[in-house]
Scaffold this motif. Structure first.
Motif, PDB file in Angstrom:
ATOM      1  N   THR A 232      44.734  24.915  18.240  1.00  0.00           N
ATOM      2  CA  THR A 232      43.405  25.359  18.408  1.00  0.00           C
ATOM      3  C   THR A 232      42.501  25.336  16.846  1.00  0.00           C
ATOM      4  O   THR A 232      41.433  24.879  16.897  1.00  0.00           O
ATOM      5  N   ARG A 233      43.414  25.806  15.986  1.00  0.00           N
ATOM      6  CA  ARG A 233      42.929  25.767  14.673  1.00  0.00           C
ATOM      7  C   ARG A 233      42.650  24.332  14.089  1.00  0.00           C
ATOM      8  O   ARG A 233      41.630  23.992  13.501  1.00  0.00           O
TER       9      ARG A 233
ATOM     10  N   ASP B 109      38.850  27.478  26.082  1.00  0.00           N
ATOM     11  CA  ASP B 109      38.846  28.097  27.045  1.00  0.00           C
ATOM     12  C   ASP B 109      39.642  29.448  26.795  1.00  0.00           C
ATOM     13  O   ASP B 109      40.652  30.006  27.482  1.00  0.00           O
ATOM     14  N   VAL B 110      39.191  30.117  25.683  1.00  0.00           N
ATOM     15  CA  VAL B 110      39.884  31.374  25.377  1.00  0.00           C
ATOM     16  C   VAL B 110      38.672  32.303  25.025  1.00  0.00           C
ATOM     17  O   VAL B 110      37.333  32.053  25.071  1.00  0.00           O
ATOM     18  N   ALA B 111      39.072  33.597  24.913  1.00  0.00           N
ATOM     19  CA  ALA B 111      38.227  34.718  24.707  1.00  0.00           C
ATOM     20  C   ALA B 111      37.648  34.471  23.413  1.00  0.00           C
ATOM     21  O   ALA B 111      38.115  34.099  22.240  1.00  0.00           O
ATOM     22  N   LEU B 112      36.409  34.992  23.142  1.00  0.00           N
ATOM     23  CA  LEU B 112      35.854  34.976  21.553  1.00  0.00           C
ATOM     24  C   LEU B 112      36.531  35.578  20.781  1.00  0.00           C
ATOM     25  O   LEU B 112      36.627  35.356  19.480  1.00  0.00           O
ATOM     26  N   ASN B 113      37.362  36.782  21.194  1.00  0.00           N
ATOM     27  CA  ASN B 113      38.086  37.421  20.038  1.00  0.00           C
ATOM     28  C   ASN B 113      39.107  36.565  19.575  1.00  0.00           C
ATOM     29  O   ASN B 113      39.509  36.603  18.426  1.00  0.00           O
TER      30      ASN B 113
ATOM     31  N   LYS C 164      39.852  35.532  15.741  1.00  0.00           N
ATOM     32  CA  LYS C 164      41.333  35.396  14.877  1.00  0.00           C
ATOM     33  C   LYS C 164      41.679  34.119  14.397  1.00  0.00           C
ATOM     34  O   LYS C 164      42.287  34.011  13.389  1.00  0.00           O
ATOM     35  N   HIS C 165      41.470  32.981  15.128  1.00  0.00           N
ATOM     36  CA  HIS C 165      41.571  31.715  14.483  1.00  0.00           C
ATOM     37  C   HIS C 165      40.744  31.323  13.492  1.00  0.00           C
ATOM     38  O   HIS C 165      41.365  31.109  12.207  1.00  0.00           O
TER      39      HIS C 165
ATOM     40  N   LYS D 122      39.786  33.794  11.216  1.00  0.00           N
ATOM     41  CA  LYS D 122      40.124  34.592  10.319  1.00  0.00           C
ATOM     42  C   LYS D 122      41.531  33.740   9.668  1.00  0.00           C
ATOM     43  O   LYS D 122      41.503  33.837   8.414  1.00  0.00           O
ATOM     44  N   SER D 123      42.438  33.448  10.264  1.00  0.00           N
ATOM     45  CA  SER D 123      43.179  32.674   9.766  1.00  0.00           C
ATOM     46  C   SER D 123      42.702  31.414   9.135  1.00  0.00           C
ATOM     47  O   SER D 123      43.497  31.255   7.856  1.00  0.00           O
ATOM     48  N   LEU D 124      41.927  30.649   9.452  1.00  0.00           N
ATOM     49  CA  LEU D 124      41.503  29.628   8.556  1.00  0.00           C
ATOM     50  C   LEU D 124      40.810  30.031   7.323  1.00  0.00           C
ATOM     51  O   LEU D 124      40.818  29.389   6.256  1.00  0.00           O
ATOM     52  N   ASP D 125      40.013  31.087   7.446  1.00  0.00           N
ATOM     53  CA  ASP D 125      39.329  31.726   6.297  1.00  0.00           C
ATOM     54  C   ASP D 125      40.243  32.165   5.140  1.00  0.00           C
ATOM     55  O   ASP D 125      40.163  31.913   3.954  1.00  0.00           O
ATOM     56  N   ARG D 126      41.454  32.815   5.866  1.00  0.00           N
ATOM     57  CA  ARG D 126      42.738  33.457   4.855  1.00  0.00           C
ATOM     58  C   ARG D 126      43.106  32.326   4.137  1.00  0.00           C
ATOM     59  O   ARG D 126      43.460  32.143   2.886  1.00  0.00           O
ATOM     60  N   ALA D 127      43.258  30.975   4.675  1.00  0.00           N
ATOM     61  CA  ALA D 127      43.771  29.881   4.015  1.00  0.00           C
ATOM     62  C   ALA D 127      42.819  29.154   3.008  1.00  0.00           C
ATOM     63  O   ALA D 127      43.303  28.217   2.650  1.00  0.00           O
TER      64      ALA D 127
END
Length: 140
Positions: free
Chosen positions: A46-47, A69-73, A77-78, A80-85
């Motif tokens: 997904t990321r 097809d996933v919740a906005l939450n 989270k995805h 945030k992971s991309l942002d952390r990287a």
């Protein structure tokens, strides 16, 4: 306590908390290097799809989330992971927040993979030379 002091304390506390999460039970600081963060971020399909979408240009959050097809939450989270990287950046424009790709950290991955490519090319060259040498040896 003044407002300025409270603000400074929050900033300091944020910095300390960021580092404290990397302390082991032995008290040794373990800093996740950026390559590890980038590899973790791109490990999920997904990321990687989000990166692919952002490679075409900046997008609003709902535009990023729309094909999944996933919740906005989960999308949050995805991101945030991309942002952390360091792979994305957010820019507020009026009421909207545009999310953009920052591809520079991907160069870390390319450089790391390139080192192993050199390693395997050298090994394969040695392997090839071994068979060439064996072919030249007189048969017994």
């Amino acid at each position: 306590m003044s407002r300025k002091t409270a603000c400074n304390n929050e900033v300091f506390r944020g910095r300390v908390e960021k580092h404290l999460r990397n302390i082991t039970p032995y008290g040794v600081m373990l800093f996740m290097d950026q390559l590890t963060d980038v590899l973790s971020a791109i490990s999920h399909p997904t990321r990687r799809a989000i990166i692919g979408k952002l490679a075409n240009g900046s997008a609003r959050f709902l535009d990023v989330a729309e094909p999944f097809d996933v919740a906005l939450n989960a999308v949050t989270k995805h991101l945030k992971s991309l942002d952390r990287a360091g792979l994305i950046e957010r820019e507020k424009q009026g009421r909207e927040v545009l999310i953009s790709l920052r591809p520079e950290p991907l160069r870390l991955v390319a450089g790391w993979v390139h080192e192993y490519e050199r390693f395997w090319n050298e090994r394969l060259d040695q392997f090839e030379q071994y068979f060439k040498d064996r072919k030249r040896e007189p048969k017994r």
